[in-house]
Design a protein around this motif. Structure first.
Motif, mmCIF file in Angstrom:
data_model
loop_
_atom_site.group_PDB
_atom_site.id
_atom_site.type_symbol
_atom_site.label_atom_id
_atom_site.label_comp_id
_atom_site.label_asym_id
_atom_site.label_seq_id
_atom_site.Cartn_x
_atom_site.Cartn_y
_atom_site.Cartn_z
ATOM 1 N N VAL A 167 0.750 -1.197 0.000
ATOM 2 C CA VAL A 167 0.178 -0.227 -0.040
ATOM 3 C C VAL A 167 0.845 1.173 0.032
ATOM 4 O O VAL A 167 0.190 2.222 -0.043
ATOM 5 N N GLY A 168 2.161 1.101 0.246
ATOM 6 C CA GLY A 168 2.910 2.295 0.190
ATOM 7 C C GLY A 168 3.356 2.700 1.481
ATOM 8 O O GLY A 168 2.741 2.556 2.686
ATOM 9 N N GLU A 169 4.434 3.347 1.545
ATOM 10 C CA GLU A 169 5.027 3.926 2.993
ATOM 11 C C GLU A 169 4.039 4.849 3.708
ATOM 12 O O GLU A 169 3.805 4.957 4.858
ATOM 13 N N GLY A 170 3.830 5.928 2.794
ATOM 14 C CA GLY A 170 2.703 6.742 3.362
ATOM 15 C C GLY A 170 1.601 6.490 3.920
ATOM 16 O O GLY A 170 1.050 7.003 5.151
ATOM 17 N N VAL A 171 0.819 5.333 3.213
ATOM 18 C CA VAL A 171 -0.410 4.893 3.585
ATOM 19 C C VAL A 171 -0.076 4.405 5.168
ATOM 20 O O VAL A 171 -1.071 4.328 5.972
ATOM 21 N N VAL A 172 0.942 3.429 5.276
ATOM 22 C CA VAL A 172 1.234 2.728 6.246
ATOM 23 C C VAL A 172 1.546 3.710 7.348
ATOM 24 O O VAL A 172 1.175 3.386 8.736
ATOM 25 N N THR A 173 2.154 4.781 7.228
ATOM 26 C CA THR A 173 2.575 5.736 8.240
ATOM 27 C C THR A 173 1.305 6.445 8.838
ATOM 28 O O THR A 173 1.031 6.488 9.953
ATOM 29 N N LYS A 174 0.282 6.995 7.892
ATOM 30 C CA LYS A 174 -0.913 7.421 8.199
ATOM 31 C C LYS A 174 -1.795 6.507 9.157
ATOM 32 O O LYS A 174 -2.243 6.959 10.287
ATOM 33 N N ILE A 175 -1.853 5.031 8.759
ATOM 34 C CA ILE A 175 -2.818 4.191 9.558
ATOM 35 C C ILE A 175 -2.026 4.178 10.748
ATOM 36 O O ILE A 175 -2.793 4.014 11.939
ATOM 37 N N ALA A 176 -0.940 3.973 10.729
ATOM 38 C CA ALA A 176 -0.198 3.700 12.285
ATOM 39 C C ALA A 176 -0.410 5.092 13.182
ATOM 40 O O ALA A 176 -0.362 4.757 14.235
ATOM 41 N N GLY A 177 -0.240 6.246 12.568
ATOM 42 C CA GLY A 177 -0.531 7.166 13.418
ATOM 43 C C GLY A 177 -1.958 7.126 13.844
ATOM 44 O O GLY A 177 -2.056 7.662 15.068
ATOM 45 N N GLU A 178 -3.039 6.846 13.083
ATOM 46 C CA GLU A 178 -4.261 6.888 13.674
ATOM 47 C C GLU A 178 -4.414 5.810 14.671
ATOM 48 O O GLU A 178 -5.132 6.200 15.777
ATOM 49 N N ARG A 179 -3.871 4.677 14.300
ATOM 50 C CA ARG A 179 -3.776 3.514 15.416
ATOM 51 C C ARG A 179 -3.344 3.784 16.555
ATOM 52 O O ARG A 179 -3.692 3.488 17.857
ATOM 53 N N ALA A 180 -2.469 4.621 16.832
ATOM 54 C CA ALA A 180 -1.837 5.000 18.104
ATOM 55 C C ALA A 180 -2.728 5.903 19.022
ATOM 56 O O ALA A 180 -2.675 5.883 20.108
#
Length: 251
Positions: free
Chosen positions: A178-191
């Motif tokens: 899905v790309g690094e940008g999408v993973v970074t945003k999902i991880a930020g929301e998950r936190a």
């Protein structure tokens, strides 16, 4: 036979003899023989008389004008009947909403995602006179501004007038890029304890009264944006937060 001249010259008598058969002049047939050249054949009927066929004329301009006017009139009548039927029946778009949703096994690497979404959609036919056919149905899970995470085809279904249907399905991905940008945003929301995912549905639909009137198939688009999933810490699982979420429907 003898011939005598009296011109004062000494008398000479010329005696003539009948010509012999061997002394015939060249170029003439012998006496008593048939004509050596073939007689020309009598003219045939087809050569002597040929009926005059009148030339075939092209289609007259007046006939073309009548055909064009008749075709245009038929087109207008059909369009008018369809418009009247549309006004009478007034097709209304169906209602969609996310009734329930959950996510499990949510896990991410640097640019890949693993997760399973279980969703239930509520679909209601708001028409009182028309039935709806749904064909080639496709469901997608979206993140953010349109990043597609997963998709699944759904079976076609039919709704009679005023019918209510619940559509259940699961979308799963394993190590999906899905790309690094999408993973970074999902991880930020998950936190922060929750992640918002969107659900999109595409389907080809037609409205019908049953037998004598129906529309053509048209592409129906359903957008259920930012469905919030509350996540349990360290488990990667969670369910939809709040009340059922209404979706935007376009045709």
């Amino acid at each position: 036979m003898a011939s005598t001249t009296t011109s004062g010259a000494p008398h000479k008598t010329v005696i003539g003899y009948p010509a012999q058969s061997s002394q015939v002049a060249a170029g003439y047939p012998a006496a008593g023989t048939a004509y050596p050249y073939a007689a020309p054949p009598p003219p045939s009927y087809s050569q002597a008389y040929r009926p005059v066929v009148p030339p075939t004329g092209s289609i007259s301009p007046s006939f073309l004008r009548r055909m064009i006017v008749a075709g245009a009139a038929m087109f207008v009548i059909i369009g008018l009947l369809f418009f009247i039927a549309w006004i009478v029946f007034r097709p209304r778009l169906p209602e969609f909403r996310v009734e329930s949703a959950s996510v499990s096994q949510l896990n991410m690497t640097r640019s890949e995602l693993t997760a399973t979404w279980n969703l239930t959609l509520f679909v209601r036919n708001r028409n009182t006179k028309l039935n709806i056919y749904y064909d080639r149905v496709q469901a997608l899970v979206i993140y953010g501004d349109g990043s597609q995470l997963g998709e699944i085809p759904l079976p076609p279904f039919y709704q009679a007038k005023k019918n209510e249907t619940w559509v259940q399905f699961a979308v799963g991905v394993v190590d999906e890029y899905v790309g690094e940008g999408v993973v970074t945003k999902i991880a930020g929301e998950r936190a922060g304890g929750s992640v918002g995912f969107g659900v999109t549905v595409f389907a080809w639909v037609k409205f019908t009264t049953g037998s004598w009137w129906r529309t053509r198939y048209s592409l129906l688009r359903v957008y259920c944006d930012r469905v919030k999933f509350g996540l349990t810490p360290n488990t990667g699982s969670g369910s939809m937060s709040g009340q059922p979420r209404a979706c935007e429907v376009e045709l």
